[in-house]
Design a protein around this motif. Structure first.
Motif, short mmCIF file in Angstrom:
data_model
loop_
_atom_site.label_atom_id
_atom_site.label_comp_id
_atom_site.label_asym_id
_atom_site.label_seq_id
_atom_site.Cartn_x
_atom_site.Cartn_y
_atom_site.Cartn_z
N TRP A 1 5.91 -6.59 5.91
CA TRP A 1 6.00 -5.60 5.09
C TRP A 1 7.29 -5.71 3.96
CZ3 TRP A 1 1.05 -4.64 5.08
CH2 TRP A 1 0.16 -4.31 6.07
N PRO B 1 0.70 -1.02 0.15
CA PRO B 1 -0.09 -0.27 -0.09
C PRO B 1 0.90 1.36 0.21
CG PRO B 1 -0.10 -1.02 2.24
CD PRO B 1 0.67 -1.94 1.51
N THR C 1 3.71 1.36 6.88
CA THR C 1 3.91 0.33 7.60
C THR C 1 5.20 0.81 8.56
OG1 THR C 1 5.38 -0.60 5.77
CG2 THR C 1 2.99 -1.11 5.81
N ARG D 1 3.14 -7.35 2.49
CA ARG D 1 2.23 -7.93 3.29
C ARG D 1 2.44 -7.96 4.68
NH1 ARG D 1 -1.31 -10.34 -0.69
NH2 ARG D 1 0.09 -10.28 -2.62
N SER E 1 -8.34 -4.08 3.94
CA SER E 1 -7.27 -4.05 4.91
C SER E 1 -8.17 -4.04 6.47
CB SER E 1 -6.84 -2.60 5.07
OG SER E 1 -6.03 -2.44 6.04
N HIS E 2 -7.26 -4.74 7.36
CA HIS E 2 -7.88 -4.89 8.53
C HIS E 2 -6.75 -4.22 9.48
CE1 HIS E 2 -10.86 -7.75 7.82
NE2 HIS E 2 -10.10 -8.51 7.00
N GLU E 3 -5.80 -3.41 8.82
CA GLU E 3 -4.75 -2.55 9.73
C GLU E 3 -5.32 -1.21 10.00
OE1 GLU E 3 -3.77 -4.59 6.91
OE2 GLU E 3 -2.80 -6.05 8.26
N SER F 1 -6.39 0.45 1.14
CA SER F 1 -6.70 -0.72 0.60
C SER F 1 -8.01 -1.21 1.13
CB SER F 1 -5.42 -1.62 0.62
OG SER F 1 -6.14 -2.97 0.48
N GLY G 1 -6.90 1.33 7.63
CA GLY G 1 -5.85 0.88 6.55
C GLY G 1 -6.99 1.00 5.40
N THR G 2 -8.53 0.88 5.43
CA THR G 2 -9.03 0.91 4.24
C THR G 2 -8.94 2.06 3.44
OG1 THR G 2 -10.88 1.85 5.53
CG2 THR G 2 -10.93 -0.66 5.32
N THR H 1 -2.17 -4.66 12.77
CA THR H 1 -3.30 -5.56 12.20
C THR H 1 -4.51 -5.75 13.47
OG1 THR H 1 -2.04 -6.89 10.61
CG2 THR H 1 -4.12 -7.64 10.97
N GLU I 1 2.89 -5.55 -3.84
CA GLU I 1 2.40 -5.31 -2.75
C GLU I 1 3.13 -5.91 -1.61
OE1 GLU I 1 -1.51 -6.43 -3.18
OE2 GLU I 1 -2.06 -5.78 -1.15
#
Ligand SMILES: Cc1ncc(COP(=O)(O)O)c(C=O)c1O
Length: 370
Positions: A136, A109, A163, A131, A345-347, A342, A338-339, A313, A129
């Motif tokens: 990361w 991201p 990140t 992750r 995202s759950h971050e 992306s 984090g949305t 996360t 990407e």
């Protein structure tokens, strides 16, 4: 006309940043006043009052460019272009360099404009990407395989927002080697260069290692001076610099003279200002280490390697948008979901650059205890 959808992060902040009592997701370090800056040098206040408010040079005030060039080993003052914050640098670079159909590979991201403007121009964008499961880390083999005939540009951002990832010296040189072997242009977002926790982690600027690379620098993050709206591009590629200068005639023509004066002053004391930011961030990072150790039931966390930001996360598939909204409502503490980077995202992003972080964290824990 170029189609640009809303900049999700900026729209999120516009609605909340100036009303939330505790900003626990800022990407910069605590700022200071003009008075604080002027105190760095005897006589600066008088000089500032007398500073001329005419237009300045398109490339930026010469004295400022000399100070900026000192941040690099192979860049001279005339290889620097000063603009209105990092955002103008990104906008003018992409517009001056890219054409519809160009293939662009972007570290993801990322700060939205780093991929969105290329898409808006009609480029084909491949997301490179990173992750959470891989801490990361950027996969250099993915990059090797993604390069094709039409690839024109690789966009990278280390130290990384959101990140806090940082490459090792070896990975960084390997990355530059991959790009230069294929003669690709590199756009290196070095917004956080200087925001490492240890000096040994500072990477050489991309523009010093490779002539096809352009490095973005700015006053907004580690120096804590985003209100100056001052950033720059450093590159040995004269063609790129000339194209951007011509494009800039349609955006700002030249930078703000008071900001150029203050940025030049700040950069003469640059290491001192970076150290001030580093002290705030590293003290807050220690608090975060114990915070996340106490809350392993709610979060997974890859500790940041550099920069004031980190991207934990939220576990158990909880909805991060409502989690952040509920925290803001209950405790006045702002986190960035984090949305905005992306959709799946759950971050959430946390920022460690604010002095009031201890109190913000206490409130965050009260929220978790409910
Ligand atoms: C990685 C990155 N690049 C560029 C920018 C833009 O910087 P500026 O605020 O100086 O326009 C930001 C701002 O958040 C950023 O995070």
């Amino acid at each position: 006309m170029m189609e640009l959808p809303p900049f999700r992060l900026e729209r999120f902040f516009a609605a909340r940043e100036f009303v939330a009592p505790f900003n626990l997701c800022a990407s910069d370090v605590e700022s200071m006043s003009i008075g604080d800056l002027l105190q760095l040098e005897e006589g600066a206040e008088e000089k500032y009052k007398n500073h001329w408010l005419g237009y300045t040079e398109t490339l930026g005030a010469p004295g400022l460019r000399v100070e900026i060039a000192k941040l690099y080993t192979k860049i001279s003052a005339d290889q620097v272009l000063v603009e209105a914050g990092g955002e103008e640098v990104i906008f003018t670079f992409m517009n001056a360099v890219l054409r519809p159909g160009d293939h662009v590979i972007v570290h993801y991201p990322c700060y939205q404009s780093l991929h969105q403007i290329a898409s808006g121009i009609g480029c084909e964008v491949t997301r490179w990407e990173a992750r959470a499961e891989s801490s990361w880390k950027l996969d250099l083999d993915f990059l090797r395989n993604a390069i094709k005939e039409s690839t024109r540009l690789v966009v990278i951002n280390v130290p990384h927002n959101p990140t806090g990832f940082q490459m090792t010296q070896t990975e960084w040189r390997e990355f530059i080697e991959i790009a230069s072997a294929r003669e690709l242009l590199v756009y290196s977002d070095e917004a956080y260069r200087g925001s490492e926790y240890e000096d040994v982690d500072r990477l050489p600027a991309a523009c010093d290692l490779y002539e096809g690379a352009s490095s973005l620098g700015l006053m907004s993050k580690g120096y804590g001076l985003p209100g100056l709206r001052l950033g720059w591009l450093a590159t040995r590629n004269a063609d790129i610099l000339a194209k951007i200068s011509r494009f800039k005639d349609y955006t700002t023509i030249c930078s703000s003279a008071p900001s150029e004066f203050l940025a030049e002053l700040a950069l003469r004391h640059g290491e001192q200002l970076l150290e001030r930011g580093r002290e705030i961030v590293t003290a807050n990072l220690e608090l975060l280490r114990s915070f996340f150790a106490r809350h392993t039931d709610c979060f997974r966390w890859v500790p940041p390697l550099a920069s004031p930001v980190t991207f934990p996360t939220l576990t158990d598939g909880k909805d991060v948008d409502s989690f952040c909204a509920d925290l803001l409502e209950a405790e006045g503490v702002l986190l960035l979901p984090g949305t905005v980077f992306s959709e799946t995202s759950h971050e959430f992003r946390m920022g460690m650059g604010r002095r009031n972080m201890p109190e913000a964290l206490t409130r965050f824990e009260q929220f978790l205890a409910r």
